[in-house]
Design an enzyme around this catalytic site. Structure first.
Site, PDB file in Angstrom:
ATOM      1  N   ASP A 167      -2.691  -2.079   3.415  1.00  0.00           N
ATOM      2  CA  ASP A 167      -1.143  -2.722   3.435  1.00  0.00           C
ATOM      3  C   ASP A 167      -0.192  -2.874   2.287  1.00  0.00           C
ATOM      4  O   ASP A 167      -0.331  -1.614   1.040  1.00  0.00           O
ATOM      5  CB  ASP A 167      -1.781  -4.190   3.759  1.00  0.00           C
ATOM      6  N   GLU A 208      -2.402  -2.226  -0.837  1.00  0.00           N
ATOM      7  CA  GLU A 208      -3.121  -1.380  -1.075  1.00  0.00           C
ATOM      8  C   GLU A 208      -4.340  -1.742  -1.120  1.00  0.00           C
ATOM      9  O   GLU A 208      -5.338  -0.819  -1.360  1.00  0.00           O
ATOM     10  CB  GLU A 208      -2.407  -0.511  -2.290  1.00  0.00           C
ATOM     11  N   GLU A 230       5.224  -9.179 -12.730  1.00  0.00           N
ATOM     12  CA  GLU A 230       5.384  -9.076 -11.004  1.00  0.00           C
ATOM     13  C   GLU A 230       4.455 -10.624 -10.290  1.00  0.00           C
ATOM     14  O   GLU A 230       4.881 -10.324  -8.877  1.00  0.00           O
ATOM     15  CB  GLU A 230       3.679  -7.667 -11.516  1.00  0.00           C
TER      16      GLU A 230
END
Length: 360
Positions: A159, A162, A316
């Site tokens: 996905d 990962e 992130e």
């Protein structure tokens, strides 16, 4: 907000490789590679602010990467058409070196979403910038990507995150459907490829509606009842689901993953403890705009801006409200601090800011 728009553009422009590739995060141990998904969203964020040259260089780089693997793509397509079982090592990589080579390190390397997202972003580049209509120089790469996706879309793969290569993920299906429909709009496909793209996109839409939904909203993968933040892309900007499904999917994300502003990836997320991701806040903001909720979209933009470091770099994820804090230490010991600046985070901020009218 405008200062962060300016800084985001500068960061992305500075980090772009001479080849045109966008590294995910050049100073993070395993993110010095170029993911097509990340790069496509980054390029689209710049496009939203009228920037042409950097995004075009990225699209040209991607076209070269795909074109260089024409034989590999055609072999996979032929093998699947013949009913052969294809080893995952034969499929295209998830990430590339900045020179366009396959990475030498082991990685979770069969993902389809990036290839669909690239087609989607390429078409938006041509229709939304001064580049104008689609350049015929991209035709071969677009056709190859379409053939690859038409042949592989039904296969389980990793996905967006990962994970779970054994599943068929709804966010991946949405990425592929959006990419195939975008490829049709470019006018670059021959009749045969155009017919395949249309029939495959329609087939994917039927699977999403029939098997990819539960209780009227999207599910993480076929057969699962879980929610995933990546599903927001199907609502916006891909817009491959109807308004009722969009409404219920956003409501499920709000219920399970929205946490005081930002959005978690999924409830079982243990990566760095499972923090909140600016890229998902950006997607939720775009989904809110589709649903006519601009104030809520503005709050997501403000939350993203609030995650910036003192120098304006976006991470992130943020670690103040973790789903599984007991797992944070193991990732810090493995790879160090959270990746910052993540170019995709800056691209997500640029996309949402442009839609909300925050420009230079």
């Amino acid at each position: 907000m405008r200062d962060l728009v300016e800084h985001s553009i500068k960061v992305i422009t500075r980090e772009q490789a001479p080849t045109g590739a966008y590294p995910a995060c050049s100073n993070f141990p395993v993110y010095g590679y170029a993911w097509l998904r990340d790069g496509a969203f980054v390029a689209d964020g710049l496009r939203a602010h009228g920037i042409v040259d950097g995004p075009r260089a990225f699209h040209e780089w991607t076209a070269r990467v795909v074109g260089d693997r024409a034989g590999r793509i055609e072999a996979v397509v032929a093998a699947l058409a013949a009913g052969e079982e294809v080893d995952q090592a034969r499929f295209l990589p998830t990430r590339y070196t900045l020179d366009g080579a396959d990475g030498s390190e082991s990685w979770w390397d069969f993902q389809l979403d990036g290839y669909g997202t690239w087609l989607w972003a390429l078409e938006r580049h041509f229709t939304g910038t001064a580049d104008g209509t689609a350049d015929p120089a991209f035709a071969a790469a677009v056709a190859l990507t379409v053939r690859y996706l038409c042949a592989t879309w039904r296969l389980p793969c990793y996905d967006w995150w990962e994970e779970h290569a054994e599943q068929v993920h709804v966010a991946t299906l949405a990425s592929v459907e959006a990419g195939l429909r975008a490829a049709l709009r470019t006018g670059l496909l021959g009749d045969g490829d155009a017919a395949s793209a249309l029939s495959t996109a329609d087939a994917i839409a039927a699977v999403i509606a029939r098997e990819g939904s539960v209780d009227g909203r999207l599910r993480k993968w076929l057969g699962s009842d879980a929610v995933d933040g990546s599903l927001l892309a199907a609502v916006a900007p891909f817009r491959v689901v109807d308004d009722a499904t969009a409404q219920r999917t956003v409501a499920a994300v709000e219920r399970d993953l929205l946490d005081g502003g930002g959005v978690h990836r999924f409830r079982a997320d243990v990566f760095y403890g499972g923090g909140r991701w600016p890229v998902l806040a950006g997607l939720l903001g775009q989904a809110y705009l589709r649903l006519g909720r601009p104030d809520d979209a503005g709050r997501q933009l403000a939350w993203i801006a609030g995650t910036a470091a003192d120098n304006g770099d976006l991470p992130e994820q943020v670690s103040d409200r973790l789903l599984h804090p007991e797992h944070r230490r193991e990732w810090l010991e493995r790879w160090g601090p959270v990746a910052t600046p993540l170019l995709w985070s800056h691209g997500a901020f640029l996309s949402l800011s442009a839609e909300l009218g925050v420009t230079l």
